[in-house]
Design an enzyme around this catalytic site. Structure first.
Site, PDB file in Angstrom:
ATOM      1  N   LYS A 203     -25.081 -29.815  19.676  1.00  0.00           N
ATOM      2  CA  LYS A 203     -26.020 -28.865  20.287  1.00  0.00           C
ATOM      3  C   LYS A 203     -26.562 -29.361  21.626  1.00  0.00           C
ATOM      4  CE  LYS A 203     -26.860 -26.001  16.330  1.00  0.00           C
ATOM      5  NZ  LYS A 203     -27.695 -25.594  15.185  1.00  0.00           N
ATOM      6  N   ARG A 237     -24.424 -29.899   8.561  1.00  0.00           N
ATOM      7  CA  ARG A 237     -23.447 -28.928   9.097  1.00  0.00           C
ATOM      8  C   ARG A 237     -22.864 -29.501  10.382  1.00  0.00           C
ATOM      9  NH1 ARG A 237     -23.159 -24.836  12.723  1.00  0.00           N
ATOM     10  NH2 ARG A 237     -22.069 -22.953  12.071  1.00  0.00           N
TER      11      ARG A 237
HETATM   12  N1  HH2 Z   1     -26.160 -23.496  13.776  1.00  0.00           N
HETATM   13  C1  HH2 Z   1     -25.255 -22.634  14.265  1.00  0.00           C
HETATM   14  C2  HH2 Z   1     -24.733 -21.613  13.455  1.00  0.00           C
HETATM   15  N2  HH2 Z   1     -25.103 -21.486  12.165  1.00  0.00           N
HETATM   16  N3  HH2 Z   1     -26.374 -22.233  10.333  1.00  0.00           N
HETATM   17  C3  HH2 Z   1     -27.289 -23.083   9.814  1.00  0.00           C
HETATM   18  N4  HH2 Z   1     -27.671 -22.973   8.533  1.00  0.00           N
HETATM   19  N5  HH2 Z   1     -27.837 -24.089  10.563  1.00  0.00           N
HETATM   20  C4  HH2 Z   1     -27.509 -24.269  11.884  1.00  0.00           C
HETATM   21  O1  HH2 Z   1     -28.066 -25.189  12.535  1.00  0.00           O
HETATM   22  C5  HH2 Z   1     -26.553 -23.388  12.462  1.00  0.00           C
HETATM   23  C6  HH2 Z   1     -26.001 -22.362  11.633  1.00  0.00           C
HETATM   24  C7  HH2 Z   1     -24.810 -22.752  15.690  1.00  0.00           C
HETATM   25  O2  HH2 Z   1     -23.727 -23.634  15.830  1.00  0.00           O
HETATM   26  P1  HH2 Z   1     -22.187 -23.209  15.989  1.00  0.00           P
HETATM   27  O3  HH2 Z   1     -21.724 -22.436  14.793  1.00  0.00           O
HETATM   28  O4  HH2 Z   1     -21.403 -24.423  16.273  1.00  0.00           O
HETATM   29  O5  HH2 Z   1     -22.130 -22.308  17.282  1.00  0.00           O
HETATM   30  P2  HH2 Z   1     -22.082 -20.737  17.528  1.00  0.00           P
HETATM   31  O6  HH2 Z   1     -23.322 -20.145  16.940  1.00  0.00           O
HETATM   32  O7  HH2 Z   1     -22.019 -20.612  19.028  1.00  0.00           O
HETATM   33  O8  HH2 Z   1     -20.864 -20.207  16.844  1.00  0.00           O
END
Ligand code: HH2
Length: 259
Positions: A203, A237
């Site tokens: 992040k 995660r």
């Molecule tokens: N962060 C993201 C998405 N889903 N779910 C939970 N429970 N906790 C988190 O911190 C979280 C989440 C964002 O990360 P990422 O999936 O890598 O990116 P994007 O939202 O751009 O797909």
């Protein structure tokens, strides 16, 4: 929990796994590397991300959930009732909703009926606006009060308390300092009595601290997750499962002396 983004625009791996076959292959690789849960998402929640219609989101994640959920534990990363329903029908085990069942309140009833695990995450505002000058009285106290309220609301519609996991929502309406403080004081969320999910992987606050681009943030990801685990996080995660597994094993060996 291994991250499997079936999106064109996720902040660190957008487009890489939009093709279902590649996504399925990557999901299997994450599981082989030690992920206990595969978190499949079809809509980016990065700041400013474009909204996706349920039909399109489902088109992205459906084949991936179908193939992986017969082999592995799968969580569906969605805020949409229709997407969650289809994923549960395809044997997903967990609904991971970054809006904590606020975006589509009927999702709560679906989860209650399905008896699945539900991840309730804190977010200030929505993905379009959440990074515009977020403010808290005390970030940990405020996130904790929010999660307590969402647990109460979920239980009120029939979700078994034992099936609720909580998440402070690292990066969702938080400054660098807010993310660091939540990680430092994560243990205070244990008072809520539910397993803590922690998601800092790649992040932007890590980028702000280290100067690294999104795909070069593994060092910061490991540091934050090892400390989060030490502070009580049970579910981490992450995108880079193998490196995280080695880091956690090593940290756990230090904490637990062998007889
Ligand atoms: N962060 C993201 C998405 N889903 N779910 C939970 N429970 N906790 C988190 O911190 C979280 C989440 C964002 O990360 P990422 O999936 O890598 O990116 P994007 O939202 O751009 O797909």
């Amino acid at each position: 929990m291994g991250v499997l983004n079936v999106t064109p625009d996720s902040f660190s791996d957008g487009g890489t796994f939009l093709d279902a076959e590649r996504a399925i292959e990557h999901g299997r690789a994450l599981a082989a590397a030690g992920a206990d849960i595969l978190d499949v998402g079809g809509e980016s929640t990065r700041p400013g991300a474009a909204a996706v219609e349920a039909a399109e989101e489902l088109e992205r994640v459906g084949p991936v959930v179908e193939a992986l959920a017969v082999e592995h534990s799968v969580s569906i990363d969605t805020s949409k009732l229709d997407v969650a329903r289809a994923a549960l029908d395809l044997n997903a085990d967990i609904v991971n909703d970054v809006t904590a069942l606020r975006a589509e309140p009927e999702l709560a009833g679906l989860c209650a009926d399905a008896g699945c695990i539900v991840v309730l995450m804190h977010m200030l505002g929505d993905p379009r606006t959440m990074q515009d000058d977020p403010r808290y009285d005390d970030v940990v106290d405020d996130v904790k009060a929010f999660l307590a309220g969402r647990i109460e609301a979920a239980v009120a519609v029939g979700i078994d308390q034992e099936r609720i996991w909580i998440d402070p929502g690292i990066g969702f309406g938080k400054t660098v300092e807010h993310n660091l403080e939540l990680t430092r004081r994560l243990g205070e969320l244990a008072d809520l009595g539910r397993p803590i999910v922690y998601g800092s992987s790649r992040k932007s606050f890590i980028g702000k601290l280290t100067g690294a681009e999104a795909d070069q943030r593994l060092g910061g990801t490991i540091a934050t997750n090892v400390l989060a685990a030490a502070n009580g996080a049970e579910v981490l995660r992450v995108h880079d499962v193998a490196a995280m597994r080695d880091a956690l094993r090593t940290a756990a060996a230090i904490q637990t002396p062998r007889g």
